[in-house]
Structures are given as C-alpha cells and as structure tokens.
Design an enzyme around this catalytic site. Structure first.
Site, PDB file in Angstrom:
ATOM      1  N   HIS A   1      28.153  33.734  54.371  1.00  0.00           N
ATOM      2  CA  HIS A   1      27.138  32.972  53.635  1.00  0.00           C
ATOM      3  C   HIS A   1      26.557  31.854  54.493  1.00  0.00           C
ATOM      4  O   HIS A   1      25.445  31.391  54.248  1.00  0.00           O
ATOM      5  CB  HIS A   1      27.741  32.369  52.366  1.00  0.00           C
ATOM      6  CG  HIS A   1      27.718  33.292  51.192  1.00  0.00           C
ATOM      7  ND1 HIS A   1      26.560  33.668  50.571  1.00  0.00           N
ATOM      8  CD2 HIS A   1      28.709  33.925  50.531  1.00  0.00           C
ATOM      9  CE1 HIS A   1      26.836  34.476  49.561  1.00  0.00           C
ATOM     10  NE2 HIS A   1      28.142  34.661  49.517  1.00  0.00           N
TER      11      HIS A   1
ATOM     12  N   HIS B   1      28.221  40.906  46.299  1.00  0.00           N
ATOM     13  CA  HIS B   1      28.098  40.305  47.634  1.00  0.00           C
ATOM     14  C   HIS B   1      27.465  41.295  48.621  1.00  0.00           C
ATOM     15  O   HIS B   1      27.984  42.379  48.846  1.00  0.00           O
ATOM     16  CB  HIS B   1      29.509  39.910  48.082  1.00  0.00           C
ATOM     17  CG  HIS B   1      29.589  39.207  49.406  1.00  0.00           C
ATOM     18  ND1 HIS B   1      30.008  37.906  49.531  1.00  0.00           N
ATOM     19  CD2 HIS B   1      29.343  39.628  50.664  1.00  0.00           C
ATOM     20  CE1 HIS B   1      30.013  37.555  50.802  1.00  0.00           C
ATOM     21  NE2 HIS B   1      29.602  38.594  51.516  1.00  0.00           N
TER      22      HIS B   1
ATOM     23  N   ASP C   1      24.716  36.571  47.146  1.00  0.00           N
ATOM     24  CA  ASP C   1      25.437  37.056  45.968  1.00  0.00           C
ATOM     25  C   ASP C   1      24.410  37.213  44.866  1.00  0.00           C
ATOM     26  O   ASP C   1      23.692  36.256  44.538  1.00  0.00           O
ATOM     27  CB  ASP C   1      26.497  36.039  45.518  1.00  0.00           C
ATOM     28  CG  ASP C   1      27.622  35.904  46.532  1.00  0.00           C
ATOM     29  OD1 ASP C   1      27.788  36.822  47.347  1.00  0.00           O
ATOM     30  OD2 ASP C   1      28.326  34.876  46.489  1.00  0.00           O
TER      31      ASP C   1
ATOM     32  N   GLU D   1      33.715  42.692  46.455  1.00  0.00           N
ATOM     33  CA  GLU D   1      32.914  41.963  45.470  1.00  0.00           C
ATOM     34  C   GLU D   1      31.595  42.702  45.245  1.00  0.00           C
ATOM     35  O   GLU D   1      30.768  42.789  46.153  1.00  0.00           O
ATOM     36  CB  GLU D   1      32.598  40.537  45.974  1.00  0.00           C
ATOM     37  CG  GLU D   1      33.825  39.686  46.219  1.00  0.00           C
ATOM     38  CD  GLU D   1      33.505  38.373  46.931  1.00  0.00           C
ATOM     39  OE1 GLU D   1      34.456  37.612  47.173  1.00  0.00           O
ATOM     40  OE2 GLU D   1      32.323  38.116  47.253  1.00  0.00           O
TER      41      GLU D   1
END
Lengths: 207, 374
Positions: free
Chosen positions: B296, B363, B303, B360
C-alpha cells in the site's frame, strides 16, 4: 407514445433490449413516481417504490400480454410496491406522518421556516394520504384509478371486469367513504371550522 | 340507493364535467338541505385540490432502475453461461481461456503475495517501468501448462509484483521491450491532448479527480476500522496515475453492468504504516514497516469492493479487514452469491492488470511496481 409504438418497444424490451426498456422508464417515470409519492408521502419511499415497480415490470416483461396499456400495468405494480413500503414503514412508525427530516426536504434553507403554504400543502396531502390508506382495498383501488391516475371509466371497467355503470356507482360510494374519513381526520374543514386554524393545529409540532 | 349516494353520483358527474342542468339543480337542492353532505362535499373538493400537483422524479430514478435492470441482465447471462463466466470486454477466445485459467494460476501463487513477504526484484523499481498500453493482446495462443505468457496484454504479468517471480519466472518478450516506455512522461495514451498535461504514470493523484463516479470510503481515515482509531490525517484516496488508468478501464466495464467500485484503502504512506504497526504490532494483521512494509505504501495497491451503481455494497465473502478464513480467495466457505461476486471482481481486476492477494478478497496490487512513498 402511441399504442403501436408501445407494442414495438415492449416487444424489443421482451427480447432483452435494455435500451427499449429505458424508453419505457422515461415515458412512464413521471406518472409512476407521482403515484408513489402521493401514496407514500416521502421522496425517499417514492424513489424506492418506483424503482421496485420498474424492476418488477422488467422481471415480468415476458408475461405482459398486451391486454392493457403498459401504464395501467405499471400503476398496479407501483401501487403494490408502494403498499409494501408503507406496510414496512408502519412497523417502525405507527402513523406515517412526515417527520422533521422529510419536512426539511422541502427545497428551503434549514434556518428559515418553511413557507406556510408549503407546510399546509404537505399537511393536506398527508391527510388525504391517511384517509385513502384507511379505506378498504376495493374502495381505495377505485379512488386511486380515478383520482390519482385519472383513468377513464372504460379503462377502470376493464381493469375491474365490471360495467361502466357499476364503476360510477362504486366510485360514488368510495368518494363518500373517503369524504367521511377526511372529515373525521379533521384537516379539512366542513362549514363550521376554519381550514386555516385546523392546518395550524396540525402543524404546530413541526414548525 | 340512498339520497346521499345519488348525491355523490351527481357529484362525480360534476367533477367529470358531464352533469346536465337537471342534475345540477338536484345536486344544489340536496346540498342546501343536507348539512352533512355539504361538509363531506367541502372535504372532497379540498382533497382533490390537495392531490392536484405534480412532482418531478429525481434524475437518479432512471439511473437506479437501469442499473438494476443491467444487473439483472448480467445475472441472467451468467446463469446461462456458468462455466466460462461473463467477462465483458474480453474479445478473443484466447483471452477468455487465459482468464479462466487464472484461478489455477492463483492457487500456484497462494500465500506468496502477503505484504510482509513481498520481495520485488531490485531491478524492477516502479519509476522506470510502466504498464504496457491497454491495447488488444496479440500474444500467441496459450499452450497447456503455461500460465504466464498466455495472459492478455498487461492483465497478469508477474513482473515486479509481490514475490511472484519466484514461482513463475517472467521472461520478457520482444513486445515488452518495445512497448514499455522507459521515460514515464512519454507514456501518454492516445487522445489525451488538451491544455492540462496528463500526469505521468508514476504521479500520485486523487482517484476521484479521474474517476468521479467511484465511491471512496477510506476506513483508516475514520474510526471504522479494525483498530478503532483514526490512522490517516487525509481523506483522499491517492494512487499512481498508471494504476488509476487501470481502474478507469475496470470502471468502464462495471458501469455498463450497473456496478461501481468502492475504495476502502489506497496509498498508505510509510508514516501511516508505522502508526498502524504501533497500534497493532502483529504481522498477521499489519505488515511490519521495519521489515518490507506494505505494498500500500507504493501507491499501486488498492483495497476495494464491488458496489451497485447507486453505492450499495454487493454481498461479499466478509467485511473489510476481517481477519478470518472467510476473507481469503477460497470461496468454498461463503455463500454462492458472495463467492460469485468476489470472483467477478477478481476476474475484472485481473483482466486489467491487477494481481489479487490470495488472503484478502478486497486487496489488489497493480502488476506494475512503484517506489515506496514515505
């Protein structure tokens, strides 16, 4: 849109052409939304009900048999969707009167009180709305067809499967019942009370 | 029929404008003699007045209806075409085949994409590497067992992505060397002329400036995240412009289907990563900034979740940052609808050059790697 144009647009929409369906939405959204608004009394609920009605129309498009005009069919779907929403919201708030929040949706700044006229108009609609919802379903339907949707006697007769004469007498009884509810609920004056006074009495809490 | 009922029939005729003179006389006589009907009549006339108005439907009505209709159409198509799945915009059969192979590919890389494991090759720093243009793929037809080079365009090149080169070594093709511009500023797409110069792909931009109809709900800018604390001192979702361009292509497809995206997290500067780590120093939940940090922090990771065009979230396997078994990309433990939705998001993001993170479902990392933002 003429009846013939309507037929071809629906036929296209039935084949899955969503642009054709969009034409139907454009053509009918004003009437659908107005009916939903006059029934639910709130912009938010009217939007939800209109969306539901159009979506149900789309989902059941294949079963549309051209026996009535699309408008009549859409009105029925809108009425059902609106009543569903009213039933749901009744669980939350017993009397579906406009709340402060809804009052503020009138297009006016927060700090200024709404013009008396706008408040009164809203109250009058609310009073009619309550009275109409209190009618038994048969009377309510015929009132809606005539007073809300401005349907012709022929169309109403067709929709209800009765003679036009029967429509007129049923409508008379339904109007009478409606007038009695209105009188009982008290926003509208008969001869003795001033309409204005009654309006103010109803409006005190919200001002 | 009572006298009152007759009165109301006459009244109806008066409302309709069809009452003749005799009827009018009869109606007036009754009104004069019956105070009860007089009162009812007054109420009814006022009620008709109260209904005599028109409201204008809000513009979003049509958008909402058509969004729902297109959603419905899409689901119908999906039901008809279960095995391949519907991926709008993928034109060639080869491309479709490649996309259906992606889940298999992902299983190969399972567990390798965790933030803390990320190990971009030192030779692949972001500012010299741009995503290839989003043009039609002209790569050769795929062969069995070869997952990497079959992927269309920039859809799944593991170069510079999180640690994937270890499992699937990437061999550059001649196309890459010619198509990959070496100077970022020269990678302007066609039709981008105009007074305001288009940003370089490596420039950090506010996503909303370029995709006004995307939804942004930066959870770390609020207390509504797993730490219960505000982490960011900003509210803009910022990403590299090259990444935003890929999101634009994703949005273009989604719009047609009545969907949109909602961004929960975008650029997370290293300073914010430290703050997260201070609150939750557990590498199961937060990438350790002292180690390799989070993707990130490079501005190419986002996300997000799928929403309907009106902003309502579609059903997904779990909430954002829910650290449970539901959050991974094995959808066998969630409802079929949630799994289908997550898979649709995965397919569309993958087709436009994002690498999904196995643990995830929300993500996604740009297959192009960028420098860390302190």
């Amino acid at each position: 849109m003429t009846a013939a144009q309507e037929r071809s647009v629906i036929a296209a929409a039935q084949r899955g052409d969503d642009q054709a369906f969009e034409l139907l939405v454009r053509e009918h959204q004003k009437n659908v939304y107005n009916l939903a608004f006059k029934l639910t009394g709130s912009e938010e609920d009217a939007l939800d009900a209109s969306q539901d009605a159009f979506l149900r129309a789309f989902q059941n498009l294949k079963s549309f048999r051209f026996e009535s005009r699309v408008s009549v069919w859409l009105y029925r779907l809108t009425y059902n969707a609106s009543m569903d929403i009213i039933k749901k919201s009744r669980r939350g708030r017993i009397v579906p009167l406009p709340t402060d929040e809804e009052g503020s949706e009138l297009d006016i700044p927060d700090d200024a009180p709404p013009p008396e006229e706008a408040v009164q108009r809203r109250e009058e609609l609310e009073s009619v709305r309550r009275a109409v919802l209190e009618l038994d379903p048969d009377k309510r339907r015929i009132i809606l067809m005539r007073e809300y949707q401005n349907m012709s006697y022929t169309a109403i007769a067709q929709a209800l499967g009765v003679e036009e004469g029967t429509v007129k007498s049923r409508l008379a009884r339904a109007r009478m019942a409606l007038a009695e509810k209105l009188k009982k609920n008290g926003t509208f004056s008969g001869e003795t009370q001033s309409n204005k006074q009654m309006g103010k009495k109803e409006g005190r809490d919200r001002m | 029929m009572t006298e009152h009922e007759i009165f109301f029939e006459l009244l109806g005729q008066r409302f309709d404008g069809t009452l003749d003179a005799a009827g009018e006389r009869r109606l007036r006589e009754h009104l004069a003699s019956c105070p009860q009907c007089r009162e009812l009549y007054a109420c009814l006339v006022q009620a008709r007045g109260a209904l005599d108005f028109q409201v204008t439907p809000p513009p979003e009505l049509e958008a909402r209806v058509m969004g729902a209709v297109r959603r419905e159409n899409r689901q119908r198509r999906q039901r008809r075409q279960k095995t391949v799945g519907v991926l709008v915009g993928v034109a060639s059969a080869a491309a479709i085949l490649a996309v259906t192979l992606i889940p298999g590919y992902l299983r190969l890389t399972a567990g390798m994409a965790r933030d803390e494991d990320a190990a971009p090759s030192p030779c692949m720093d972001g500012d010299l590497r741009e995503a290839p243009p989003d043009e039609a793929d002209d790569s050769p037809a795929p062969e069995d067992g070869d997952f990497v080079d079959q992927v269309p365009g920039d859809s799944l090149k593991p170069d510079g992505s999180d640690g994937q080169s270890e499992l699937a070594p990437y061999a550059p093709t001649s196309q890459d060397t010619t198509d990959n511009p070496t100077i970022p500023g020269e990678s302007l797409p066609p039709g981008s002329g105009g007074e305001v110069p288009e940003p370089a792909d490596t420039d950090l931009v506010n996503v909303l400036d370029y995709i006004p109809d995307i939804y942004v709900d930066l959870r770390y800018a609020t207390e509504d995240n797993f730490t219960g604390q505000v982490i960011y001192d900003f509210t803009q979702a910022r990403l590299r412009y090259g990444t935003v361009k890929k999101l634009m292509a994703v949005m273009e497809e989604l719009r047609e289907e009545g969907y949109s995206l909602k961004i929960w997290d975008a650029l997370r500067p290293v300073s914010a990563q430290y703050k997260l780590w201070e609150i939750c120093p557990d590498s199961r939940y937060v990438a350790n900034p002292n180690n390799k940090g989070s993707t990130h922090s490079r501005g190419g990771t986002v996300d997000l979740t799928l929403v309907y065009s009106d902003g309502f979230e579609v059903e997904m396997p779990s909430g954002f940052d829910e650290f449970s078994a539901l959050a991974d990309r094995d959808y066998s433990d969630v409802s079929p609808q949630a799994g289908e939705n997550a898979l649709m998001l995965e397919r569309i993001m993958t087709a436009h050059g994002f690498i999904p993170y196995e643990a995830e479902w929300w993500h996604f990392t740009d297959s192009t790697t960028y420098d860390i933002v302190e």
